[in-house]
Design a protein around this motif. Structure first.
Motif, PDB file in Angstrom:
ATOM      1  N   ARG A  93      50.375  70.522  -2.741  1.00  0.00           N
ATOM      2  CA  ARG A  93      48.997  70.966  -2.631  1.00  0.00           C
ATOM      3  C   ARG A  93      48.269  70.153  -1.580  1.00  0.00           C
ATOM      4  O   ARG A  93      47.516  70.674  -0.779  1.00  0.00           O
ATOM      5  CB  ARG A  93      48.273  70.830  -3.976  1.00  0.00           C
ATOM      6  N   GLY A  94      48.475  68.816  -1.617  1.00  0.00           N
ATOM      7  CA  GLY A  94      47.755  67.954  -0.696  1.00  0.00           C
ATOM      8  C   GLY A  94      48.448  66.639  -0.440  1.00  0.00           C
ATOM      9  O   GLY A  94      49.443  66.306  -1.084  1.00  0.00           O
ATOM     10  N   VAL A  95      47.879  65.908   0.518  1.00  0.00           N
ATOM     11  CA  VAL A  95      48.400  64.597   0.898  1.00  0.00           C
ATOM     12  C   VAL A  95      47.226  63.636   1.002  1.00  0.00           C
ATOM     13  O   VAL A  95      46.261  63.886   1.727  1.00  0.00           O
ATOM     14  CB  VAL A  95      49.152  64.665   2.248  1.00  0.00           C
ATOM     15  N   ILE A  96      47.317  62.534   0.256  1.00  0.00           N
ATOM     16  CA  ILE A  96      46.319  61.472   0.260  1.00  0.00           C
ATOM     17  C   ILE A  96      46.883  60.334   1.103  1.00  0.00           C
ATOM     18  O   ILE A  96      48.000  59.890   0.857  1.00  0.00           O
ATOM     19  CB  ILE A  96      46.065  60.942  -1.166  1.00  0.00           C
ATOM     20  N   VAL A  97      46.115  59.863   2.074  1.00  0.00           N
ATOM     21  CA  VAL A  97      46.522  58.692   2.857  1.00  0.00           C
ATOM     22  C   VAL A  97      45.483  57.615   2.590  1.00  0.00           C
ATOM     23  O   VAL A  97      44.278  57.872   2.649  1.00  0.00           O
ATOM     24  CB  VAL A  97      46.614  59.014   4.359  1.00  0.00           C
ATOM     25  N   THR A  98      45.948  56.403   2.283  1.00  0.00           N
ATOM     26  CA  THR A  98      45.029  55.342   1.860  1.00  0.00           C
ATOM     27  C   THR A  98      45.464  53.980   2.382  1.00  0.00           C
ATOM     28  O   THR A  98      46.633  53.773   2.734  1.00  0.00           O
ATOM     29  CB  THR A  98      44.923  55.304   0.315  1.00  0.00           C
ATOM     30  N   ALA A  99      44.510  53.071   2.424  1.00  0.00           N
ATOM     31  CA  ALA A  99      44.769  51.666   2.765  1.00  0.00           C
ATOM     32  C   ALA A  99      43.664  50.829   2.142  1.00  0.00           C
ATOM     33  O   ALA A  99      42.550  51.312   1.916  1.00  0.00           O
ATOM     34  CB  ALA A  99      44.796  51.445   4.274  1.00  0.00           C
ATOM     35  N   ARG A 100      43.990  49.584   1.889  1.00  0.00           N
ATOM     36  CA  ARG A 100      42.975  48.644   1.437  1.00  0.00           C
ATOM     37  C   ARG A 100      41.973  48.431   2.570  1.00  0.00           C
ATOM     38  O   ARG A 100      42.364  48.348   3.736  1.00  0.00           O
ATOM     39  CB  ARG A 100      43.630  47.331   1.051  1.00  0.00           C
ATOM     40  N   SER A 101      40.713  48.365   2.225  1.00  0.00           N
ATOM     41  CA  SER A 101      39.688  48.145   3.246  1.00  0.00           C
ATOM     42  C   SER A 101      39.670  46.667   3.623  1.00  0.00           C
ATOM     43  O   SER A 101      39.766  45.795   2.771  1.00  0.00           O
ATOM     44  CB  SER A 101      38.313  48.570   2.725  1.00  0.00           C
ATOM     45  N   ARG A 102      39.522  46.412   4.906  1.00  0.00           N
ATOM     46  CA  ARG A 102      39.471  45.034   5.400  1.00  0.00           C
ATOM     47  C   ARG A 102      38.033  44.574   5.628  1.00  0.00           C
ATOM     48  O   ARG A 102      37.790  43.409   5.887  1.00  0.00           O
ATOM     49  CB  ARG A 102      40.256  44.909   6.707  1.00  0.00           C
ATOM     50  N   THR A 103      37.076  45.505   5.556  1.00  0.00           N
ATOM     51  CA  THR A 103      35.695  45.168   5.889  1.00  0.00           C
ATOM     52  C   THR A 103      34.963  44.450   4.763  1.00  0.00           C
ATOM     53  O   THR A 103      33.977  43.782   5.012  1.00  0.00           O
ATOM     54  CB  THR A 103      34.898  46.437   6.233  1.00  0.00           C
ATOM     55  N   GLY A 104      35.406  44.631   3.529  1.00  0.00           N
ATOM     56  CA  GLY A 104      34.705  44.053   2.393  1.00  0.00           C
ATOM     57  C   GLY A 104      33.609  44.955   1.857  1.00  0.00           C
ATOM     58  O   GLY A 104      33.133  44.773   0.751  1.00  0.00           O
ATOM     59  N   TYR A 106      34.045  48.166   1.270  1.00  0.00           N
ATOM     60  CA  TYR A 106      34.743  49.069   0.351  1.00  0.00           C
ATOM     61  C   TYR A 106      36.011  48.385  -0.143  1.00  0.00           C
ATOM     62  O   TYR A 106      36.546  47.491   0.517  1.00  0.00           O
ATOM     63  CB  TYR A 106      35.123  50.374   1.059  1.00  0.00           C
ATOM     64  N   ASP A 107      36.496  48.848  -1.286  1.00  0.00           N
ATOM     65  CA  ASP A 107      37.772  48.335  -1.787  1.00  0.00           C
ATOM     66  C   ASP A 107      38.952  49.008  -1.091  1.00  0.00           C
ATOM     67  O   ASP A 107      39.956  48.380  -0.796  1.00  0.00           O
ATOM     68  CB  ASP A 107      37.872  48.552  -3.300  1.00  0.00           C
ATOM     69  N   PHE A 108      38.827  50.326  -0.879  1.00  0.00           N
ATOM     70  CA  PHE A 108      39.880  51.069  -0.180  1.00  0.00           C
ATOM     71  C   PHE A 108      39.265  52.249   0.550  1.00  0.00           C
ATOM     72  O   PHE A 108      38.147  52.666   0.256  1.00  0.00           O
ATOM     73  CB  PHE A 108      40.991  51.525  -1.132  1.00  0.00           C
ATOM     74  N   VAL A 109      40.014  52.755   1.518  1.00  0.00           N
ATOM     75  CA  VAL A 109      39.618  53.946   2.259  1.00  0.00           C
ATOM     76  C   VAL A 109      40.714  54.990   2.092  1.00  0.00           C
ATOM     77  O   VAL A 109      41.862  54.654   1.766  1.00  0.00           O
ATOM     78  CB  VAL A 109      39.381  53.662   3.762  1.00  0.00           C
ATOM     79  N   SER A 110      40.358  56.244   2.327  1.00  0.00           N
ATOM     80  CA  SER A 110      41.349  57.307   2.200  1.00  0.00           C
ATOM     81  C   SER A 110      40.947  58.508   3.032  1.00  0.00           C
ATOM     82  O   SER A 110      39.812  58.606   3.509  1.00  0.00           O
ATOM     83  CB  SER A 110      41.505  57.725   0.733  1.00  0.00           C
ATOM     84  N   ARG A 111      41.908  59.417   3.172  1.00  0.00           N
ATOM     85  CA  ARG A 111      41.665  60.754   3.717  1.00  0.00           C
ATOM     86  C   ARG A 111      42.528  61.719   2.900  1.00  0.00           C
ATOM     87  O   ARG A 111      43.540  61.307   2.335  1.00  0.00           O
ATOM     88  CB  ARG A 111      42.003  60.816   5.207  1.00  0.00           C
ATOM     89  N   PHE A 112      42.099  62.973   2.854  1.00  0.00           N
ATOM     90  CA  PHE A 112      42.828  63.974   2.059  1.00  0.00           C
ATOM     91  C   PHE A 112      43.041  65.233   2.885  1.00  0.00           C
ATOM     92  O   PHE A 112      42.080  65.802   3.411  1.00  0.00           O
ATOM     93  CB  PHE A 112      42.066  64.311   0.777  1.00  0.00           C
ATOM     94  N   PHE A 113      44.300  65.654   2.962  1.00  0.00           N
ATOM     95  CA  PHE A 113      44.683  66.833   3.731  1.00  0.00           C
ATOM     96  C   PHE A 113      45.357  67.837   2.804  1.00  0.00           C
ATOM     97  O   PHE A 113      46.199  67.459   1.988  1.00  0.00           O
ATOM     98  CB  PHE A 113      45.662  66.448   4.846  1.00  0.00           C
ATOM     99  N   GLU A 144      37.022  48.957 -11.359  1.00  0.00           N
ATOM    100  CA  GLU A 144      35.911  49.617 -10.672  1.00  0.00           C
ATOM    101  C   GLU A 144      35.988  49.353  -9.175  1.00  0.00           C
ATOM    102  O   GLU A 144      36.248  48.224  -8.755  1.00  0.00           O
ATOM    103  CB  GLU A 144      34.574  49.118 -11.224  1.00  0.00           C
ATOM    104  N   PHE A 145      35.725  50.412  -8.402  1.00  0.00           N
ATOM    105  CA  PHE A 145      35.892  50.348  -6.950  1.00  0.00           C
ATOM    106  C   PHE A 145      34.747  51.054  -6.241  1.00  0.00           C
ATOM    107  O   PHE A 145      34.155  51.981  -6.772  1.00  0.00           O
ATOM    108  CB  PHE A 145      37.193  51.060  -6.534  1.00  0.00           C
ATOM    109  N   ILE A 146      34.521  50.623  -5.012  1.00  0.00           N
ATOM    110  CA  ILE A 146      33.711  51.378  -4.064  1.00  0.00           C
ATOM    111  C   ILE A 146      34.713  51.892  -3.027  1.00  0.00           C
ATOM    112  O   ILE A 146      35.432  51.108  -2.400  1.00  0.00           O
ATOM    113  CB  ILE A 146      32.631  50.512  -3.383  1.00  0.00           C
ATOM    114  N   ALA A 147      34.771  53.205  -2.895  1.00  0.00           N
ATOM    115  CA  ALA A 147      35.761  53.839  -2.021  1.00  0.00           C
ATOM    116  C   ALA A 147      35.049  54.595  -0.902  1.00  0.00           C
ATOM    117  O   ALA A 147      33.943  55.096  -1.089  1.00  0.00           O
ATOM    118  CB  ALA A 147      36.614  54.801  -2.835  1.00  0.00           C
TER     119      ALA A 147
END
Length: 182
Positions: A93-104, A106-113, A144-147
């Motif tokens: 159905r989809g593909v999630i791509v993610t990484a830990r955020s380095r900026t502080g 956010y906790d992590f970033v993602s994209r969804f295709f 708990e996270f900020i994404a």
């Protein structure tokens, strides 16, 4: 529904869906949705997945609906340019791509295709965070996270893992209003 006065700010919205009962509440200007967790399990990527994304994975998992790909950096998530024609041939159905955020920030970033179902890239995706919440809970040892979903439009979500449920909060704006004539 709260903005138009159909619900008072302290009232819960309840939705009957194919996934069961889903609820929403207004919480300090954020709409908090209550979803089932959709944890992933480690797997091998299917043929063409990583090539169509143009990335190297540090982890590949899959839940009932989607593949989850962790990559080395936030920059990789933000700058990747998938080949959507190739990606649409991947059986998912989809593909999630993610990484830990380095900026502080956010906790992590993602994209969804989800090109297989006609969505090249979804701007801000609740269902992907039903997988991302439990995934990052294991890696970051917190609930708990900020994404940040780093699509062209982008969006911030608060994600809280609560047992078998994931509470996802976001801000919403009305973009269309209509009236049903019966």
């Amino acid at each position: 529904m709260w903005e138009k006065g159909f619900l008072k700010n302290d009232q819960e919205a309840r939705f009957s869906t194919k996934s069961g009962l889903l609820t929403a509440i207004m919480n300090n200007g954020w709409i908090e949705l209550n979803f089932p967790a959709l944890p992933e399990e480690k797997t091998e990527p299917p043929a063409g997945l990583l090539e169509s994304l143009g990335v190297e994975a540090t982890y590949v998992g899959k839940n009932i609906f989607d593949y989850l790909i962790e990559v080395e950096s936030e920059e990789t998530v933000r700058t990747m340019k998938p080949d959507f024609v190739k990606l649409s041939k991947v059986p998912a159905r989809g593909v999630i791509v993610t990484a830990r955020s380095r900026t502080g920030e956010y906790d992590f970033v993602s994209r969804f295709f989800a090109p297989e179902i006609g969505i090249w890239e979804d701007p801000v995706t609740g269902s992907s965070h039903c997988c991302l919440g439990p995934y990052w809970q294991k890696r970051l040892n917190k609930d708990e996270f900020i994404a940040y979903q780093a699509s062209e439009r982008g969006g911030v979500q608060k994600v809280k893992v609560a047992g078998e449920r994931v509470l996802i909060s976001g801000k919403a704006v009305m973009v269309l209003e209509g009236e049903l004539l019966i």
